[in-house]
Motif scaffolding. Structure first.
Motif, PDB file in Angstrom:
ATOM      1  N   VAL A 121       0.828  -1.203   0.000  1.00 42.37           N
ATOM      2  CA  VAL A 121       0.000   0.000   0.000  1.00 42.37           C
ATOM      3  C   VAL A 121       0.868   1.261   0.000  1.00 42.37           C
ATOM      4  CG1 VAL A 121      -1.908  -1.127   1.220  1.00 42.37           C
ATOM      5  CG2 VAL A 121      -0.166   0.108   2.516  1.00 42.37           C
ATOM      6  N   HIS A 122       0.222   2.357  -0.352  1.00 44.93           N
ATOM      7  CA  HIS A 122       0.807   3.694  -0.211  1.00 44.93           C
ATOM      8  C   HIS A 122      -0.363   4.633   0.046  1.00 44.93           C
ATOM      9  CE1 HIS A 122       4.072   6.638  -0.777  1.00 44.93           C
ATOM     10  NE2 HIS A 122       3.074   7.454  -1.089  1.00 44.93           N
ATOM     11  N   VAL A 123      -0.537   5.061   1.294  1.00 46.56           N
ATOM     12  CA  VAL A 123      -1.683   5.880   1.671  1.00 46.56           C
ATOM     13  C   VAL A 123      -1.465   7.364   1.376  1.00 46.56           C
ATOM     14  CG1 VAL A 123      -3.161   6.578   3.604  1.00 46.56           C
ATOM     15  CG2 VAL A 123      -2.440   4.186   3.365  1.00 46.56           C
ATOM     16  N   PRO A 124      -0.285   7.951   1.671  1.00 42.45           N
ATOM     17  CA  PRO A 124      -0.122   9.397   1.430  1.00 42.45           C
ATOM     18  C   PRO A 124      -0.288   9.763  -0.042  1.00 42.45           C
ATOM     19  CG  PRO A 124       1.732   8.509   2.694  1.00 42.45           C
ATOM     20  CD  PRO A 124       0.926   7.348   2.209  1.00 42.45           C
ATOM     21  N   ALA A 125      -0.555  11.036  -0.264  1.00 46.96           N
ATOM     22  CA  ALA A 125      -0.700  11.543  -1.638  1.00 46.96           C
ATOM     23  C   ALA A 125       0.626  11.444  -2.374  1.00 46.96           C
ATOM     24  CB  ALA A 125      -1.176  12.993  -1.609  1.00 46.96           C
ATOM     25  N   GLN A 126       0.521  11.123  -3.655  1.00 47.20           N
ATOM     26  CA  GLN A 126       1.693  11.141  -4.529  1.00 47.20           C
ATOM     27  C   GLN A 126       1.280  11.712  -5.874  1.00 47.20           C
ATOM     28  OE1 GLN A 126       3.194   7.185  -5.806  1.00 47.20           O
ATOM     29  NE2 GLN A 126       1.532   6.303  -4.597  1.00 47.20           N
ATOM     30  N   ASN A 162       4.959  -2.831   2.463  1.00 46.54           N
ATOM     31  CA  ASN A 162       4.526  -4.201   2.155  1.00 46.54           C
ATOM     32  C   ASN A 162       3.830  -4.724   3.397  1.00 46.54           C
ATOM     33  OD1 ASN A 162       5.679  -4.087  -0.376  1.00 46.54           O
ATOM     34  ND2 ASN A 162       7.606  -4.961   0.299  1.00 46.54           N
ATOM     35  N   GLN A 163       2.508  -4.827   3.335  1.00 48.34           N
ATOM     36  CA  GLN A 163       1.750  -5.228   4.515  1.00 48.34           C
ATOM     37  C   GLN A 163       1.789  -6.725   4.762  1.00 48.34           C
ATOM     38  OE1 GLN A 163      -2.147  -3.348   4.260  1.00 48.34           O
ATOM     39  NE2 GLN A 163      -1.340  -1.767   5.610  1.00 48.34           N
ATOM     40  N   VAL A 164       1.692  -7.514   3.698  1.00 49.53           N
ATOM     41  CA  VAL A 164       1.733  -8.965   3.828  1.00 49.53           C
ATOM     42  C   VAL A 164       2.556  -9.508   2.679  1.00 49.53           C
ATOM     43  CG1 VAL A 164       0.400 -11.109   3.872  1.00 49.53           C
ATOM     44  CG2 VAL A 164      -0.567  -9.037   4.879  1.00 49.53           C
ATOM     45  N   GLN A 165       3.509 -10.368   3.002  1.00 44.12           N
ATOM     46  CA  GLN A 165       4.284 -11.045   1.968  1.00 44.12           C
ATOM     47  C   GLN A 165       4.495 -12.478   2.413  1.00 44.12           C
ATOM     48  OE1 GLN A 165       7.982  -9.209   0.806  1.00 44.12           O
ATOM     49  NE2 GLN A 165       8.218 -10.590  -0.917  1.00 44.12           N
ATOM     50  N   ALA A 166       4.155 -13.418   1.532  1.00 39.86           N
ATOM     51  CA  ALA A 166       4.334 -14.833   1.820  1.00 39.86           C
ATOM     52  C   ALA A 166       4.941 -15.499   0.597  1.00 39.86           C
ATOM     53  CB  ALA A 166       2.994 -15.481   2.172  1.00 39.86           C
ATOM     54  N   ALA A 206      -3.343   4.026  -2.432  1.00 38.88           N
ATOM     55  CA  ALA A 206      -3.002   3.013  -3.434  1.00 38.88           C
ATOM     56  C   ALA A 206      -2.811   1.664  -2.757  1.00 38.88           C
ATOM     57  CB  ALA A 206      -1.737   3.420  -4.184  1.00 38.88           C
ATOM     58  N   SER A 207      -3.324   0.628  -3.374  1.00 39.36           N
ATOM     59  CA  SER A 207      -3.219  -0.727  -2.853  1.00 39.36           C
ATOM     60  C   SER A 207      -3.057  -1.696  -4.022  1.00 39.36           C
ATOM     61  CB  SER A 207      -4.485  -1.072  -2.064  1.00 39.36           C
ATOM     62  OG  SER A 207      -4.506  -2.424  -1.693  1.00 39.36           O
ATOM     63  N   ILE A 208      -2.172  -2.684  -3.863  1.00 33.79           N
ATOM     64  CA  ILE A 208      -1.992  -3.688  -4.910  1.00 33.79           C
ATOM     65  C   ILE A 208      -1.759  -5.048  -4.259  1.00 33.79           C
ATOM     66  CG2 ILE A 208       0.491  -3.291  -5.142  1.00 33.79           C
ATOM     67  CD1 ILE A 208       0.089  -3.762  -8.220  1.00 33.79           C
ATOM     68  N   GLN A 209      -2.335  -6.067  -4.881  1.00 27.81           N
ATOM     69  CA  GLN A 209      -2.153  -7.448  -4.420  1.00 27.81           C
ATOM     70  C   GLN A 209      -1.758  -8.304  -5.607  1.00 27.81           C
ATOM     71  OE1 GLN A 209      -5.849  -8.703  -2.649  1.00 27.81           O
ATOM     72  NE2 GLN A 209      -5.993  -6.863  -1.414  1.00 27.81           N
ATOM     73  N   LEU A 210      -0.728  -9.109  -5.424  1.00 34.27           N
ATOM     74  CA  LEU A 210      -0.299 -10.077  -6.423  1.00 34.27           C
ATOM     75  C   LEU A 210      -0.365 -11.441  -5.755  1.00 34.27           C
ATOM     76  CD1 LEU A 210       1.722  -7.369  -6.623  1.00 34.27           C
ATOM     77  CD2 LEU A 210       2.338  -8.560  -8.699  1.00 34.27           C
ATOM     78  N   ILE A 211      -1.086 -12.376  -6.370  1.00 33.30           N
ATOM     79  CA  ILE A 211      -1.303 -13.684  -5.768  1.00 33.30           C
ATOM     80  C   ILE A 211      -1.016 -14.764  -6.810  1.00 33.30           C
ATOM     81  CG2 ILE A 211      -2.992 -15.194  -4.634  1.00 33.30           C
ATOM     82  CD1 ILE A 211      -4.616 -12.492  -4.155  1.00 33.30           C
ATOM     83  N   ARG A 212      -0.128 -15.687  -6.464  1.00 37.05           N
ATOM     84  CA  ARG A 212       0.152 -16.816  -7.363  1.00 37.05           C
ATOM     85  C   ARG A 212      -0.932 -17.859  -7.161  1.00 37.05           C
ATOM     86  NH1 ARG A 212       2.725 -21.712  -8.259  1.00 37.05           N
ATOM     87  NH2 ARG A 212       3.884 -21.761 -10.215  1.00 37.05           N
ATOM     88  N   LEU A 213      -1.651 -18.189  -8.248  1.00 33.77           N
ATOM     89  CA  LEU A 213      -2.762 -19.136  -8.164  1.00 33.77           C
ATOM     90  C   LEU A 213      -2.347 -20.566  -8.503  1.00 33.77           C
ATOM     91  CD1 LEU A 213      -5.513 -16.980  -9.907  1.00 33.77           C
ATOM     92  CD2 LEU A 213      -5.090 -17.250  -7.451  1.00 33.77           C
TER      93      LEU A 213
END
Length: 155
Positions: free
Chosen positions: A28-33, A47-51, A144-151
């Motif tokens: 995530v990135h919460v502040p303005a850019q 990086n809030q969660v990484q596995a 801003a929020s992004i998630q990448l997940i290997r299926l």
């Protein structure tokens, strides 16, 4: 040889298998850019969660590296506060637009915001460098929020 005999009794059930290890990253990135130019990746500072090890990202940058072939789901959302303007963002792989990842939104009032989001499935053979990029210039992005997940394995 004589005739085949009757089937024997069913054996005991084996132990339950385990689920595959999770392979994902949520940043995530919460502040303005305000990117200086359209085409520059949005930055993600936390990086809030990484596995797992299939997806890597250095906090404070805008590029996510997929280092293992597979089928990935990528989801993003971002808010734009550009007044009276239509804004567009998209995902890119090594600078090339990923089909189906582009989304646009308009802010009809001077104090309005546009929420932009998309979800895609991407077949990666080899590696990929993923970024979320504004297509329109002069915008202020927040939340801003992004998630990448290997299926699973690549097809």
């Amino acid at each position: 040889a004589g005739p085949t005999g009757p089937a024997g009794p069913t054996g005991p059930m084996g132990p339950a298998g385990s689920a595959p290890a999770a392979e994902l990253l949520h940043s995530v990135h919460v502040p303005a850019q305000e990117p200086e130019d359209a085409g520059l990746p949005l930055i993600f500072n936390t990086n809030q969660v990484q596995a797992g090890t299939s997806i890597t990202h250095t906090a404070g940058t805008g590029v996510f590296s997929i280092v293992r072939s597979g089928i990935y789901q990528i989801l993003y959302s971002v808010t734009d506060a550009a007044a009276h303007k239509t804004v567009t963002v998209e995902l890119r792989n090594t600078g090339v637009s990923i089909p189906g990842s582009r989304t646009s939104g308009s802010t009809p009032m001077s104090t309005g915001t546009a929420s932009l989001s998309a979800s895609i499935i991407l077949n990666v053979t080899g590696t990929a460098s993923i970024s979320l990029v504004p297509v329109t210039a002069d915008s202020t992005f927040t939340n801003a929020s992004i998630q990448l997940i290997r299926l699973g394995n690549a097809v």
